[in-house]
Write an enzyme that holds these catalytic residues in place. Sequence first.
Site, mmCIF file in Angstrom:
data_model
loop_
_atom_site.group_PDB
_atom_site.id
_atom_site.type_symbol
_atom_site.label_atom_id
_atom_site.label_comp_id
_atom_site.label_asym_id
_atom_site.label_seq_id
_atom_site.Cartn_x
_atom_site.Cartn_y
_atom_site.Cartn_z
ATOM 1 N N GLU A 159 -1.842 -4.914 4.125
ATOM 2 C CA GLU A 159 -1.049 -5.470 3.030
ATOM 3 C C GLU A 159 0.427 -5.584 3.403
ATOM 4 O O GLU A 159 1.091 -6.563 3.053
ATOM 5 C CB GLU A 159 -1.225 -4.625 1.767
ATOM 6 C CG GLU A 159 -2.655 -4.548 1.243
ATOM 7 C CD GLU A 159 -3.283 -5.918 1.041
ATOM 8 O OE1 GLU A 159 -2.541 -6.889 0.759
ATOM 9 O OE2 GLU A 159 -4.511 -6.037 1.187
ATOM 10 N N HIS B 232 0.954 -8.669 5.346
ATOM 11 C CA HIS B 232 1.156 -9.862 4.520
ATOM 12 C C HIS B 232 2.619 -9.981 4.111
ATOM 13 O O HIS B 232 3.185 -11.076 4.107
ATOM 14 C CB HIS B 232 0.283 -9.784 3.263
ATOM 15 C CG HIS B 232 -1.147 -10.149 3.485
ATOM 16 N ND1 HIS B 232 -1.525 -11.301 4.146
ATOM 17 C CD2 HIS B 232 -2.309 -9.531 3.108
ATOM 18 C CE1 HIS B 232 -2.852 -11.373 4.182
ATOM 19 N NE2 HIS B 232 -3.334 -10.321 3.563
#
Length: 318
Positions: A165, A168
């Site tokens: 994450e 990202h």
Amino acid sequence: GRVGPRGGRNLRLLVYPYVQPNGVSQTMSVTQASLTTRIRTWLLLAALSALLVGIGALIGGGALYGFIVMAVVMNLVAYWFSDKFALMASRAKPIEESQAPELYAMVRELAERFQVPMPRVYLIPSEQPNAFATGRNPGHAVVAVTEGLLRYLPADQVRGVLAHELAHVRNRDILVASIAAMIAGAISMLQYLLFFGVSSRDRDESPLGAIGAIAALVIGPIAATLLQLAVSRQREYLADATAARVLGEGKPLADALETLERGRQALPMEVNPATASLYIVNPLRGGGLASLFSTHPPIAERVRRLRAYDAARGLHYG
């Protein structure tokens, strides 16, 4: 090891090995793949705006101007509020550091490694282990994890998921992914509005009005699905690669992906289909024809690439 002061430059130069079906080994630059993803996404956003204008033109009357305004407003709202839409749709709530000190410690340590600001941390009330990141830029990023992720995964796998994450966030694809999710939701609302809201007067003024409504009902969802496919599949591979590079190995994330896939099958999750593409693994069950429209690459392929990354670096596990 830790990414030092030059870690950002090293990260941008990352190349990720993968093998094509013909067996030829290739490499992919994170910078090149990230730029390609962003260009493709903005082109598709423009195409969806053009779709709205085209539908308005087919319906005729004052619909054209209404759909032009809708396209402009949709893009503006998507930029500024898409993260809030994603958090609201998932029922995520902010969690304080005193409530989850270990989680905060992991996120803070990884944020340093990725050289991004500390994101806000949210908790999703779901037993299915899963997570997503959202926000318009790294300075406004949010990492949301489910209760199940913290409950069922060991610490090293949670760290692998968080690294994915934060990747990202580092790759700056959280905005385009959040916009894609919001547009998919807007397309669903458009279906409803056109089905019940196109007046008989508009249809009388333009014989193509009914065709416009049908076009929105049929082409709109397909366009939204294509947008999510174009964004999600590439961005997931890229985030996996970036996470493996920063962690120094792909094993924690590869093991986590396998655990998450088992959890997805065992623990269904109620989630707005429009936001499914944000999650690290697709939270929705699906098989047969549904798998053709999956917003995520196959878990087996993602795991294979991560294992190949470790093997290329000479890492072997018993």
